[in-house]
Design an enzyme around this catalytic site. Structure first.
Site, PDB file in Angstrom:
ATOM      1  N   ASP A 198     -63.955 -72.821  15.952  1.00 52.45           N
ATOM      2  CA  ASP A 198     -62.729 -72.234  16.518  1.00 52.45           C
ATOM      3  C   ASP A 198     -61.722 -73.337  16.843  1.00 52.45           C
ATOM      4  O   ASP A 198     -62.077 -74.509  17.004  1.00 52.45           O
ATOM      5  CB  ASP A 198     -63.045 -71.431  17.788  1.00 52.45           C
ATOM      6  N   GLU A 246     -65.820 -72.584  21.407  1.00 50.12           N
ATOM      7  CA  GLU A 246     -65.848 -73.779  22.269  1.00 50.12           C
ATOM      8  C   GLU A 246     -64.585 -73.908  23.100  1.00 50.12           C
ATOM      9  O   GLU A 246     -64.621 -74.301  24.265  1.00 50.12           O
ATOM     10  CB  GLU A 246     -66.032 -75.033  21.393  1.00 50.12           C
ATOM     11  N   ASP A 259     -72.521 -84.354  19.795  1.00 49.50           N
ATOM     12  CA  ASP A 259     -71.383 -83.434  19.689  1.00 49.50           C
ATOM     13  C   ASP A 259     -70.104 -84.256  19.550  1.00 49.50           C
ATOM     14  O   ASP A 259     -70.119 -85.486  19.613  1.00 49.50           O
ATOM     15  CB  ASP A 259     -71.346 -82.566  20.965  1.00 49.50           C
ATOM     16  N   HIS A 316     -54.827 -80.652  20.128  1.00 46.53           N
ATOM     17  CA  HIS A 316     -54.143 -79.489  20.719  1.00 46.53           C
ATOM     18  C   HIS A 316     -52.623 -79.625  20.601  1.00 46.53           C
ATOM     19  O   HIS A 316     -51.894 -78.845  21.202  1.00 46.53           O
ATOM     20  CB  HIS A 316     -54.521 -79.269  22.194  1.00 46.53           C
TER      21      HIS A 316
HETATM   22  C1  LIG Z   1     -58.468 -84.418  24.744  1.00 38.39           C
HETATM   23  C2  LIG Z   1     -58.146 -85.430  23.773  1.00 38.39           C
HETATM   24  C3  LIG Z   1     -58.161 -86.775  24.321  1.00 38.39           C
HETATM   25  C4  LIG Z   1     -57.952 -87.787  23.284  1.00 38.39           C
HETATM   26  C5  LIG Z   1     -58.307 -89.113  23.816  1.00 38.39           C
HETATM   27  C6  LIG Z   1     -58.471 -90.085  22.752  1.00 38.39           C
HETATM   28  C7  LIG Z   1     -59.653 -90.849  23.009  1.00 38.39           C
HETATM   29  C8  LIG Z   1     -60.911 -90.140  22.615  1.00 38.39           C
HETATM   30  C9  LIG Z   1     -61.001 -89.946  21.201  1.00 38.39           C
HETATM   31  C10 LIG Z   1     -61.472 -88.881  20.634  1.00 38.39           C
HETATM   32  C11 LIG Z   1     -62.225 -87.820  21.206  1.00 38.39           C
HETATM   33  C12 LIG Z   1     -61.487 -86.669  21.647  1.00 38.39           C
HETATM   34  C13 LIG Z   1     -62.358 -85.487  21.627  1.00 38.39           C
HETATM   35  C14 LIG Z   1     -61.762 -84.390  22.312  1.00 38.39           C
HETATM   36  C15 LIG Z   1     -62.632 -83.199  22.293  1.00 38.39           C
HETATM   37  C16 LIG Z   1     -61.882 -82.090  22.845  1.00 38.39           C
HETATM   38  C17 LIG Z   1     -62.670 -80.831  22.917  1.00 38.39           C
HETATM   39  C18 LIG Z   1     -61.883 -79.799  23.661  1.00 38.39           C
HETATM   40  O1  LIG Z   1     -60.692 -79.683  23.491  1.00 38.39           O
HETATM   41  N1  LIG Z   1     -62.533 -79.033  24.525  1.00 38.39           N
HETATM   42  C19 LIG Z   1     -61.895 -78.072  25.370  1.00 38.39           C
HETATM   43  C20 LIG Z   1     -62.950 -77.208  25.952  1.00 38.39           C
HETATM   44  C21 LIG Z   1     -62.389 -76.078  26.703  1.00 38.39           C
HETATM   45  S1  LIG Z   1     -63.546 -75.329  27.763  1.00 38.39           S
HETATM   46  C22 LIG Z   1     -63.219 -75.976  29.322  1.00 38.39           C
HETATM   47  C23 LIG Z   1     -61.190 -78.781  26.513  1.00 38.39           C
HETATM   48  O2  LIG Z   1     -60.166 -78.277  26.954  1.00 38.39           O
HETATM   49  O3  LIG Z   1     -61.664 -79.829  26.987  1.00 38.39           O
END
Ligand SMILES: CCCCCCCC/C=C\CCCCCCCC(=O)N[C@@H](CCSC)C(=O)O
Length: 536
Positions: free
Chosen positions: A159, A224, A251, A498
């Protein structure tokens, strides 16, 4: 005219599949030795496709159509002939990846579902069991030859958050178009790239005839971005019912950062050993509605706006160095330029100073504290009516050195600080436990080894995930949960999560497939790598 429905990606019915086969045969005969030749030969051979060949394919359509009806919508010999033919080719890794890239673009452009026909070996192998969970999530079990070995699990999700064409994307967000070496599209980074990378690697390793010794699970959630309450939670429930315990879980959630941490020489692979907690608070103000010509001294909107402003002006306290980010920077210290290397090696003394520098940037600020983001604000129904109700949603990510309870009490008593503002907790959870990363930690060391196999001079360090992932639901199944995607992110990429122009480079996508392909094999090694030989 009768319109007939069939799956958008039905190769039996799609004449282009035959043309792909013709193209692959013709290009294969010319044995391209590099990507430039491959591209050139593809273009040349494509231009040679004859009109009569296309006409034949269209004419044979009714025959294929009849065969699909006879197979009750299932695969027909036409598809398997094509697939079997492809399997007889001696694929080079290059060639295979090219096909996989075409598949990933096709997937983004035309289908929102995982297609059996995109990964025929995965879906037909006797070693792989596939089941749907809560209708849309996928659970794969890849059987190992040594059942006594504890299994591990890879996670990703299908998703995505919404994307609007009005938001100035360089290419339409669901086109899957490739531009200047990048595949663009919502989900390319978060997290369809991982889905496709894992499945492509599995497809490839099965095609090669490799039988893993250690069995493993792959869980692909479908919700997710809205907490994983149907997907991940039900996958966990099923595994618990089956008595499964996992050696480790991997993950999304961290990556290879190149140039994002200022002062660090070269890229660093950060394998997150924990993730922040989170809470969403709903703030609201109510009062009777009234005529806009006789406004009260304070309105619902004004009161709430002032509370929201106080939240933004009073960030939560700095906690830099007190959570897993402390270990991360200490690990990286020697790779920072002078004087940062000295400063980072002495966090006990310099943490407050570093925190002040890091908080100036929104990405690094997330490592310093519990963050506060006002994400929604609703009020008013008519421009000449004083709004009777105003509400705002505040999304907070809780630093590992703080608890949910502490965050709630700070916001309630000191920051919002106005009894007219009602505060409700929409949800909340504490920061996740820190997974082990010492030399005996199988999961961490195998992920690290796999990174080093691909990038021998890469700095690899434990990191922290500043967002949230489905893996948090797995904490009863394993104490070793890691978040890492083998993609290289550069300045500006963090904003694509996002945001607009989400994209993955060809290299990142190829790296993803290679990483999982190697990881499957590395998980079968008998002895952990000797970290004393580690040059990091
Ligand atoms: C959020 C992005 C930050 C980017 C920082 C860069 C450094 C890290 C590099 C990469 C990894 C980023 C991985 C992000 C994973 C995001 C997953 C996500 O969006 N999850 C949702 C879940 C919603 S339920 C509470 C979230 O909002 O956290």
């Amino acid at each position: 005219m009768n319109v007939l429905e069939w799956p958008s990606q039905s190769p039996d019915l799609n004449p282009i599949e035959n043309l792909w086969k013709d193209l692959k045969t013709a290009v294969h005969k010319r044995s391209p030795s590099n990507l430039t030749e491959l591209e050139l030969f593809c273009k040349e051979e494509w231009a040679k496709m004859s009109v009569s060949r296309c006409a034949n394919l269209v004419e044979s359509y009714p025959k294929r159509f009849a065969a699909v009806i006879a197979a009750k919508g299932g695969s027909t010999k036409y598809y398997f002939m094509l697939y079997e033919y492809l399997c007889t080719l001696d694929f080079s890794v290059f060639y295979f990846l090219k096909i996989m890239i075409i598949r990933v673009m096709y997937h983004f452009a035309f289908t929102s579902q995982l297609s059996v026909t995109s990964f025929p070996t995965v879906f037909s192998s006797s070693k792989v069991k596939h089941e749907l969970v809560a209708n849309y999530s996928h659970l794969f079990w890849v059987q190992g030859s040594r059942p006594e070995l504890q299994p591990y699990m890879l996670l990703a999700h299908t998703d995505v958050v919404p994307a609007s064409e009005d938001d100035a994307w360089e290419v339409p967000p669901f086109s899957g178009d490739e531009k200047d070496g990048f595949i663009y599209g919502r989900g390319t980074m978060d997290d369809k790239g991982s889905v496709m990378g894992i499945l492509a690697a599995l497809e490839y390793i099965l095609m090669k005839g490799y039988t893993p010794q250690r069995g493993f699970y792959i869980g692909l959630g479908h919700d997710e971005e809205v907490h994983g309450l149907n997907g991940a939670v039900n996958i966990v429930r099923l595994l618990k019912e089956r008595g499964v315990k996992l050696l480790f879980v991997l993950d999304e959630g961290s990556a290879i950062l190149d140039g994002i941490l200022k002062g660090l020489d070269g890229p660093a692979a950060l394998i997150a050993t924990s993730e922040k907690g989170a809470t969403v608070l709903k703030l609201s103000v109510s009062m009777p509605p009234s005529h806009a010509s006789m406004p009260p001294r304070e309105t619902t909107i004004g009161i709430l706006a002032a509370a929201v402003k106080r939240l933004e002006e009073n960030p939560m306290k700095r906690l830099f160095g007190l959570g897993p980010e402390g270990g991360m920077f200490e690990h990286l210290a020697h790779k920072f330029r002078f004087p940062l290397n000295f400063v980072m090696s002495n966090l006990w003394l310099f943490a407050p100073l570093i925190a002040r520098i890091m908080e100036r940037n929104e990405t690094t600020n997330a490592f310093v504290r519990t963050t506060t983001a006002v994400t929604m604000f609703n009020a008013g129904v008519k421009e000449n009516v004083i709004a009777s109700y105003a509400e705002a949603f505040v999304n907070m990510r809780i630093h590992s050195a703080q608890t949910l309870k502490e965050v709630h009490s700070v916001q309630r008593w000191s920051t919002v600080g106005d009894p007219r503002v009602k505060i409700e907790v929409v949800y909340g959870f504490d920061p996740l436990p820190i997974s082990p990363y010492d030399e005996t930690s199988f999961g961490f060391q195998i992920i690290k080894k796999t990174v080093l196999d691909m990038f021998p001079s890469m700095i690899v360090a434990p990191g922290m995930c500043i967002a949230n992932t489905d893996s948090r639901h797995f904490k009863d199944l394993s104490s070793s949960i890691y978040r890492f995607t083998p993609a290289i992110y550069k300045p500006g990429d963090a904003q694509r999560f996002h945001g607009i122009n989400e994209r993955t480079s060809r290299e990142n996508y190829e790296g993803m497939v290679q990483f999982f392909f190697r990881l499957f094999q590395n998980c079968d090694i008998k002895k952990l790598p000797d970290v004393s030989l580690d040059h990091n």
